[in-house]
Design a protein around this motif. Structure first.
Motif, PDB file in Angstrom:
ATOM      1  N   SER A   2      -3.191  12.026   2.959  1.00 31.32           N
ATOM      2  CA  SER A   2      -3.865  10.715   2.832  1.00 31.32           C
ATOM      3  C   SER A   2      -4.516  10.648   1.534  1.00 31.32           C
ATOM      4  O   SER A   2      -4.748   9.513   0.852  1.00 31.32           O
ATOM      5  CB  SER A   2      -4.872  10.304   3.892  1.00 31.32           C
ATOM      6  OG  SER A   2      -6.212  11.034   3.925  1.00 31.32           O
ATOM      7  N   GLU A   3      -5.211  11.786   0.822  1.00 31.97           N
ATOM      8  CA  GLU A   3      -5.872  11.987  -0.255  1.00 31.97           C
ATOM      9  C   GLU A   3      -5.030  12.059  -1.525  1.00 31.97           C
ATOM     10  O   GLU A   3      -5.315  12.330  -2.762  1.00 31.97           O
ATOM     11  CB  GLU A   3      -6.931  12.782  -0.292  1.00 31.97           C
ATOM     12  CG  GLU A   3      -8.126  12.660   0.806  1.00 31.97           C
ATOM     13  CD  GLU A   3      -9.261  12.841   0.474  1.00 31.97           C
ATOM     14  OE1 GLU A   3      -9.429  12.907  -0.867  1.00 31.97           O
ATOM     15  OE2 GLU A   3     -10.332  12.723   1.176  1.00 31.97           O
ATOM     16  N   LEU A  49       0.548  15.822 -11.914  1.00 34.47           N
ATOM     17  CA  LEU A  49       1.273  16.825 -11.353  1.00 34.47           C
ATOM     18  C   LEU A  49       1.014  16.909  -9.975  1.00 34.47           C
ATOM     19  O   LEU A  49      -0.220  16.342  -9.296  1.00 34.47           O
ATOM     20  CB  LEU A  49       0.856  18.105 -11.921  1.00 34.47           C
ATOM     21  CG  LEU A  49       1.419  18.481 -13.377  1.00 34.47           C
ATOM     22  CD1 LEU A  49       0.649  19.762 -14.021  1.00 34.47           C
ATOM     23  CD2 LEU A  49       2.818  18.763 -13.080  1.00 34.47           C
ATOM     24  N   PRO A  50       2.037  17.355  -8.915  1.00 36.20           N
ATOM     25  CA  PRO A  50       1.568  17.587  -7.442  1.00 36.20           C
ATOM     26  C   PRO A  50       0.631  18.602  -7.426  1.00 36.20           C
ATOM     27  O   PRO A  50       0.358  19.738  -8.280  1.00 36.20           O
ATOM     28  CB  PRO A  50       3.191  17.926  -6.968  1.00 36.20           C
ATOM     29  CG  PRO A  50       3.978  17.402  -8.196  1.00 36.20           C
ATOM     30  CD  PRO A  50       3.452  17.506  -9.327  1.00 36.20           C
ATOM     31  N   VAL A  51      -0.403  18.384  -6.450  1.00 38.37           N
ATOM     32  CA  VAL A  51      -1.193  19.376  -6.308  1.00 38.37           C
ATOM     33  C   VAL A  51      -1.133  19.793  -4.943  1.00 38.37           C
ATOM     34  O   VAL A  51      -0.921  19.182  -3.958  1.00 38.37           O
ATOM     35  CB  VAL A  51      -2.754  18.809  -6.536  1.00 38.37           C
ATOM     36  CG1 VAL A  51      -3.722  20.019  -6.352  1.00 38.37           C
ATOM     37  CG2 VAL A  51      -2.867  18.435  -7.950  1.00 38.37           C
ATOM     38  N   ILE A  52      -1.284  21.326  -4.712  1.00 37.36           N
ATOM     39  CA  ILE A  52      -1.073  21.856  -3.664  1.00 37.36           C
ATOM     40  C   ILE A  52      -2.749  22.223  -2.978  1.00 37.36           C
ATOM     41  O   ILE A  52      -3.470  22.927  -3.612  1.00 37.36           O
ATOM     42  CB  ILE A  52      -0.635  22.985  -3.340  1.00 37.36           C
ATOM     43  CG1 ILE A  52       1.087  23.054  -4.005  1.00 37.36           C
ATOM     44  CG2 ILE A  52      -0.497  23.888  -1.946  1.00 37.36           C
ATOM     45  CD1 ILE A  52       1.727  24.317  -4.529  1.00 37.36           C
ATOM     46  N   LEU A  53      -3.155  21.733  -1.809  1.00 39.68           N
ATOM     47  CA  LEU A  53      -4.558  21.590  -1.267  1.00 39.68           C
ATOM     48  C   LEU A  53      -4.608  23.145  -0.514  1.00 39.68           C
ATOM     49  O   LEU A  53      -3.786  23.128   0.571  1.00 39.68           O
ATOM     50  CB  LEU A  53      -4.946  20.651  -0.531  1.00 39.68           C
ATOM     51  CG  LEU A  53      -6.358  20.926  -0.053  1.00 39.68           C
ATOM     52  CD1 LEU A  53      -7.151  20.850  -1.063  1.00 39.68           C
ATOM     53  CD2 LEU A  53      -6.673  19.773   1.116  1.00 39.68           C
ATOM     54  N   LEU A  54      -5.464  24.034  -0.985  1.00 38.59           N
ATOM     55  CA  LEU A  54      -5.450  25.258  -0.473  1.00 38.59           C
ATOM     56  C   LEU A  54      -7.076  25.408   0.002  1.00 38.59           C
ATOM     57  O   LEU A  54      -7.786  24.690  -0.165  1.00 38.59           O
ATOM     58  CB  LEU A  54      -5.222  26.418  -1.474  1.00 38.59           C
ATOM     59  CG  LEU A  54      -5.929  27.767  -0.986  1.00 38.59           C
ATOM     60  CD1 LEU A  54      -4.793  28.618  -0.164  1.00 38.59           C
ATOM     61  CD2 LEU A  54      -5.868  28.546  -2.310  1.00 38.59           C
ATOM     62  N   GLY A  55      -7.293  26.124   1.199  1.00 41.42           N
ATOM     63  CA  GLY A  55      -8.897  26.186   1.730  1.00 41.42           C
ATOM     64  C   GLY A  55      -9.204  25.703   3.066  1.00 41.42           C
ATOM     65  O   GLY A  55      -9.354  24.347   2.871  1.00 41.42           O
ATOM     66  N   ALA A  92       0.864  -1.070   0.025  1.00 43.32           N
ATOM     67  CA  ALA A  92       0.144  -0.150  -0.058  1.00 43.32           C
ATOM     68  C   ALA A  92       0.824   1.263  -0.053  1.00 43.32           C
ATOM     69  O   ALA A  92       1.910   1.121   0.794  1.00 43.32           O
ATOM     70  CB  ALA A  92      -0.877  -0.176   1.174  1.00 43.32           C
ATOM     71  N   PRO A  93       0.542   2.238  -0.763  1.00 44.80           N
ATOM     72  CA  PRO A  93       1.227   3.410  -0.737  1.00 44.80           C
ATOM     73  C   PRO A  93       1.558   4.219   0.684  1.00 44.80           C
ATOM     74  O   PRO A  93       0.481   4.158   1.228  1.00 44.80           O
ATOM     75  CB  PRO A  93       0.424   4.401  -1.804  1.00 44.80           C
ATOM     76  CG  PRO A  93      -0.895   3.885  -1.776  1.00 44.80           C
ATOM     77  CD  PRO A  93      -0.680   2.341  -1.564  1.00 44.80           C
ATOM     78  N   GLN A  94       2.662   4.675   0.820  1.00 51.11           N
ATOM     79  CA  GLN A  94       2.811   5.229   2.127  1.00 51.11           C
ATOM     80  C   GLN A  94       2.438   6.733   2.183  1.00 51.11           C
ATOM     81  O   GLN A  94       2.733   7.217   1.166  1.00 51.11           O
ATOM     82  CB  GLN A  94       4.356   5.155   2.595  1.00 51.11           C
ATOM     83  CG  GLN A  94       4.740   5.529   3.883  1.00 51.11           C
ATOM     84  CD  GLN A  94       6.217   5.231   4.204  1.00 51.11           C
ATOM     85  OE1 GLN A  94       6.834   4.801   3.462  1.00 51.11           O
ATOM     86  NE2 GLN A  94       6.503   5.672   5.641  1.00 51.11           N
ATOM     87  N   ILE A  95       1.584   7.078   3.041  1.00 48.20           N
ATOM     88  CA  ILE A  95       1.270   8.299   3.240  1.00 48.20           C
ATOM     89  C   ILE A  95       2.445   9.337   3.863  1.00 48.20           C
ATOM     90  O   ILE A  95       3.095   9.140   4.593  1.00 48.20           O
ATOM     91  CB  ILE A  95       0.000   8.405   4.291  1.00 48.20           C
ATOM     92  CG1 ILE A  95      -1.062   7.746   3.628  1.00 48.20           C
ATOM     93  CG2 ILE A  95      -0.270   9.985   4.561  1.00 48.20           C
ATOM     94  CD1 ILE A  95      -2.292   7.473   4.695  1.00 48.20           C
ATOM     95  N   PRO A  96       2.648  10.387   3.179  1.00 44.60           N
ATOM     96  CA  PRO A  96       3.861  11.254   3.295  1.00 44.60           C
ATOM     97  C   PRO A  96       3.498  11.908   4.607  1.00 44.60           C
ATOM     98  O   PRO A  96       2.366  12.170   4.963  1.00 44.60           O
ATOM     99  CB  PRO A  96       4.221  12.025   2.219  1.00 44.60           C
ATOM    100  CG  PRO A  96       2.919  12.070   1.344  1.00 44.60           C
ATOM    101  CD  PRO A  96       2.218  10.735   1.979  1.00 44.60           C
ATOM    102  N   ASP A  97       4.552  12.282   5.176  1.00 47.86           N
ATOM    103  CA  ASP A  97       4.380  13.137   6.713  1.00 47.86           C
ATOM    104  C   ASP A  97       4.519  14.583   6.103  1.00 47.86           C
ATOM    105  O   ASP A  97       5.313  15.009   5.441  1.00 47.86           O
ATOM    106  CB  ASP A  97       5.526  12.651   7.589  1.00 47.86           C
ATOM    107  CG  ASP A  97       5.638  13.720   8.900  1.00 47.86           C
ATOM    108  OD1 ASP A  97       4.707  14.483   8.900  1.00 47.86           O
ATOM    109  OD2 ASP A  97       6.440  13.285   9.827  1.00 47.86           O
ATOM    110  N   VAL A  98       3.543  15.355   6.491  1.00 52.14           N
ATOM    111  CA  VAL A  98       3.431  16.497   6.024  1.00 52.14           C
ATOM    112  C   VAL A  98       4.436  17.429   6.645  1.00 52.14           C
ATOM    113  O   VAL A  98       4.614  18.512   6.122  1.00 52.14           O
ATOM    114  CB  VAL A  98       2.031  17.181   6.515  1.00 52.14           C
ATOM    115  CG1 VAL A  98       1.891  17.558   7.869  1.00 52.14           C
ATOM    116  CG2 VAL A  98       1.781  18.500   5.751  1.00 52.14           C
ATOM    117  N   LEU A  99       5.212  16.991   7.768  1.00 46.07           N
ATOM    118  CA  LEU A  99       6.206  18.024   8.680  1.00 46.07           C
ATOM    119  C   LEU A  99       7.557  17.380   7.946  1.00 46.07           C
ATOM    120  O   LEU A  99       8.436  17.812   8.711  1.00 46.07           O
ATOM    121  CB  LEU A  99       5.920  17.875   9.808  1.00 46.07           C
ATOM    122  CG  LEU A  99       4.693  18.647  10.219  1.00 46.07           C
ATOM    123  CD1 LEU A  99       4.516  18.472  12.040  1.00 46.07           C
ATOM    124  CD2 LEU A  99       4.677  19.913   9.742  1.00 46.07           C
ATOM    125  N   ALA A 100       7.531  16.265   7.032  1.00 48.04           N
ATOM    126  CA  ALA A 100       8.854  15.969   6.728  1.00 48.04           C
ATOM    127  C   ALA A 100       9.345  16.444   5.303  1.00 48.04           C
ATOM    128  O   ALA A 100       8.598  17.024   4.576  1.00 48.04           O
ATOM    129  CB  ALA A 100       8.808  14.258   6.238  1.00 48.04           C
TER     130      ALA A 100
END
Length: 421
Positions: free
Chosen positions: A352-353, A333-339, A16-24
């Protein structure tokens, strides 16, 4: 009944794909970031006569010191007539030393720094700029009480090259990325909008024609900087007005941008600074606070009919997620989530998404050190109450009104806080 165990997964089956750590640490194009949290562009209102001041430097150093991976300087107009405020930075020779001082100061705190590039188009201030506002088609700007004139083909070519020159200058002054503003019905976004763009030439009509200007800008920017710095496109998914640009058109446009190979990431946004500014922000509309900072006769107009222009929308965390999820599914492409990115659980949900980065604005205005605090304690709640009273402060120095940081800029700011030249 005998229970039959589930067969073991065959050796070599994908995990299963590993969820990245947002603070890494993470990589955005050629840029290495210490984490995946980006301070979103919020116009600071802290430049003076288009020059960087110490207040502007301190504004971004606070977020860098507070732990973000990258902070975004907003908004750096690509030409004088593209400014939305008379003091706004644009890329003159005189502005470059101050911008270099700013990037050096942010880097000294361990963060990267991006410059938001754009042209205000019909949202620009013709009175302050001493030049007509431009639009794909002639358009009346109700809040400025003036007409924007139709951009000529010469204007389009000139502004496209101005984006390229601004990007070159950003790279030369130490910026790690540029964020090309294709949203909020600024000029490139207004070309995308069928409500505003009524042209009959090669820049109007079909979606492919309406997207042509934005794609040409991105191509010029990429050609100007190559792989020296990252290129991000900030683009609307929804103008928030009937007959405007919407998700069904945004999806093919981002697919074309991906095919063009001109950007390293997408940051998806919504709303129209021209027609429905509160649509992006959600939450209460601070009508009184807006009226208080407006000159006459606009002040009277805000009091009389502001509720029809500055509408309130219910707030919820990650409120652009549902639409951005559809963009994410359409591109690699990488997508940056805003809002509505406020705390660690919301950031973790974005990761996770499949979103690679998150962009935070109001929560960081309230607490510039939020990222450091989340690193120490992941359960730390955001103190932002989404009152949106920070929005009118961009006329006097953008800040959370619940925190007094002693900014020196006044309403007209006749005495600057100090040039950084």
């Amino acid at each position: 009944m005998t229970h039959t165990p589930e067969p073991a997964a065959p050796t070599g089956s994908p995990a299963a794909p590993q969820i990245p750590d947002v603070l890494a640490p993470a990589k955005l194009g050629p840029v290495h970031l210490r984490n995946r949290v980006i301070k979103a562009a919020t116009y600071e209102g802290l430049s003076h006569k288009s020059l960087v001041t110490q207040d502007l430097v301190d504004f971004h150093v606070a977020y860098a010191r507070g732990g973000v991976g990258m902070t975004t300087v907003a908004y750096c107009a690509v030409s004088k007539e593209g400014r939305t405020d008379r003091h706004q930075v644009h890329w003159t020779d005189e502005s470059l030393p101050g911008l270099r001082r700013l990037t050096d100061a942010v880097h000294a705190e361990g963060a990267a720094v991006s410059a938001q590039l754009g042209h205000g188009g019909p949202v620009a201030s013709p009175k302050a700029n001493g030049a007509p506002a431009l639009s794909p088609s002639k358009h009346f700007h109700a809040t400025a009480l003036s007409w924007a004139q139709e951009a000529s083909l010469a204007d389009i070519a000139r502004i496209t090259e101005a984006h390229a020159e601004a990007a070159r200058r950003a790279a030369d002054t130490g910026f790690d990325a540029v964020e090309v503003h294709l949203g909020h019905n600024y000029l490139a976004s207004s070309f995308l909008s069928p409500k505003i763009n009524h042209r009959t030439d090669g820049y109007g009509g079909s979606l492919r024609n309406r997207a042509r200007f934005a794609r040409e800008i991105l191509r010029a920017v990429r050609d100007a900087v190559g792989g020296r710095i990252a290129v991000i496109a900030k683009m609307n998914m929804d103008d928030g007005v009937p007959g405007g640009f919407w998700l069904d058109e945004a999806i093919p446009v981002v697919q074309w941008i991906e095919q063009d190979g001109t950007v390293d990431a997408l940051e998806m946004t919504a709303g129209s600074s021209l027609l429905n500014p509160m649509y992006l922000f959600k939450g209460d509309a601070p009508l009184k606070e807006f009226a208080d900072v407006m000159p006459q006769p606009i002040k009277l107009g805000v009091k009389a009919v502001g509720k029809h222009f500055l509408r309130s929308y219910p707030y919820r965390d990650a409120y652009l997620l549902e639409d951005a999820r559809q963009i994410k599914a359409a591109v690699d492409l990488p997508v940056i989530l805003l809002g509505g990115i406020t705390d660690k659980p919301v950031m973790d949900r974005a990761m996770s998404e499949g979103f690679e980065f998150v962009a935070v604005a109001r929560a960081l205005l309230r607490e510039p050190d939020l990222v450091n605090r989340l690193r120490q304690d992941a359960t730390t709640p955001s103190l932002c109450i989404h009152c949106n009273k920070c929005m009118p402060t961009n006329f006097t120095g953008t800040r959370c009104v619940l925190v007094d940081r002693g900014t020196t800029r006044g309403a007209d700011w006749g005495k600057p806080a100090g040039y950084v030249a």
